[in-house]
Enzyme design. Structure first.
Site: not given
Ligand code: DX5
Ligand code: ZN
Length: 219
Positions: A6, A31, A33, A35, A64, A66, A135, A173
């Site tokens: 990620s 990956h 993320d 947000m 991903h 969010m 998740m 994840d």
């Molecule tokens: C959380 C993200 C994850 C996160 C995972 O909202 O979707 O992808 O970055 O990070 P670790 O492996 O540090 O939990």
């Molecule tokens: Zn993620």
């Protein structure tokens, strides 16, 4: 079995180099993320950043979302070079329309469920999607602890898919590292996202190799 580091845990001042480092470390996917500060209480980066990193790595980009209104932004993320786009069943866009939009842009659609959402929430869409992301932390931040009580959902999804003769990837994840990946693999997960576990390791190549070895041994 795939390992997807990620980028949330990378050094954002040199994202391109970080993507290259993961490519050389034999990551399977990257990956990303996304947000928006509404769906989750944190803001990360958007499509323009993905587009710049796209020029540096040939790995599949697993985006991903969010965000509250995923449907509005599918074109942007596809134009930026996403290969797989996952979005939350808890978001506000129409789920079927969003899946169709992703497919119409030749990207692979996936649905994500937060810890409090049951596995059955994705059942109405199993025929139409490539992957389900379970998740294993509350979305919003990296570096949280793995919630092992999420593991039964993996089996529920796999069993339902099997019953209908479907092949669906299940991704996990949140909090995935050398201590937790074995349990997730044993539960049936196919794709493992790891932020802190890979980026903060002294040697990313060794970390990915170790994660793969443990996952294979337990799957
Ligand atoms: C959380 C993200 C994850 C996160 C995972 O909202 O979707 O992808 O970055 O990070 P670790 O492996 O540090 O939990
Ligand atoms: Zn993620």
């Amino acid at each position: 079995m795939k390992i997807a580091p990620s980028m949330l845990s990378c050094d954002f001042s040199k994202m391109g180099q970080e993507a290259k480092r993961m490519t050389e470390a034999k990551a399977d996917w990257l990956h990303m993320d996304i947000m928006d500060g509404h769906f989750v209480p944190n803001i990360t980066f958007g499509a323009p950043i993905i587009k710049s990193v796209r020029a540096i790595s040939d790995l599949p980009f697993d985006v991903h979302l969010m965000i509250e209104h995923p449907l509005k932004y599918i074109d942007d993320f596809c134009d930026a070079g996403a290969d797989i786009i996952t979005f939350h069943v808890e978001a506000k866009s129409d789920i079927k329309k969003t899946i169709e939009k992703i497919k119409s842009r030749n990207c692979k659609p996936g649905l994500v469920i937060k810890p409090k959402t049951p596995a059955s929430a994705v059942f109405p869409y199993l025929e139409d999607i490539y992957m389900v992301l379970v998740m294993t932390v509350e979305p919003g931040f990296g570096g949280q602890s793995f919630m092992e009580d999420m593991l039964p959902k993996i089996n529920e999804i796999k069993e339902e898919a099997k019953r209908r003769g479907l092949e669906i990837l299940v991704q996990v994840d949140g909090g995935i590292n050398a201590k937790t990946i074995g349990d997730a693999a044993e539960a049936g997960a196919d794709v493992f996202v790891s932020g802190t576990g890979v980026f903060k390791a002294e040697n990313a190549t060794a970390a990915i190799m170790e994660l793969k070895a443990i996952a294979l041994k337990n799957s």
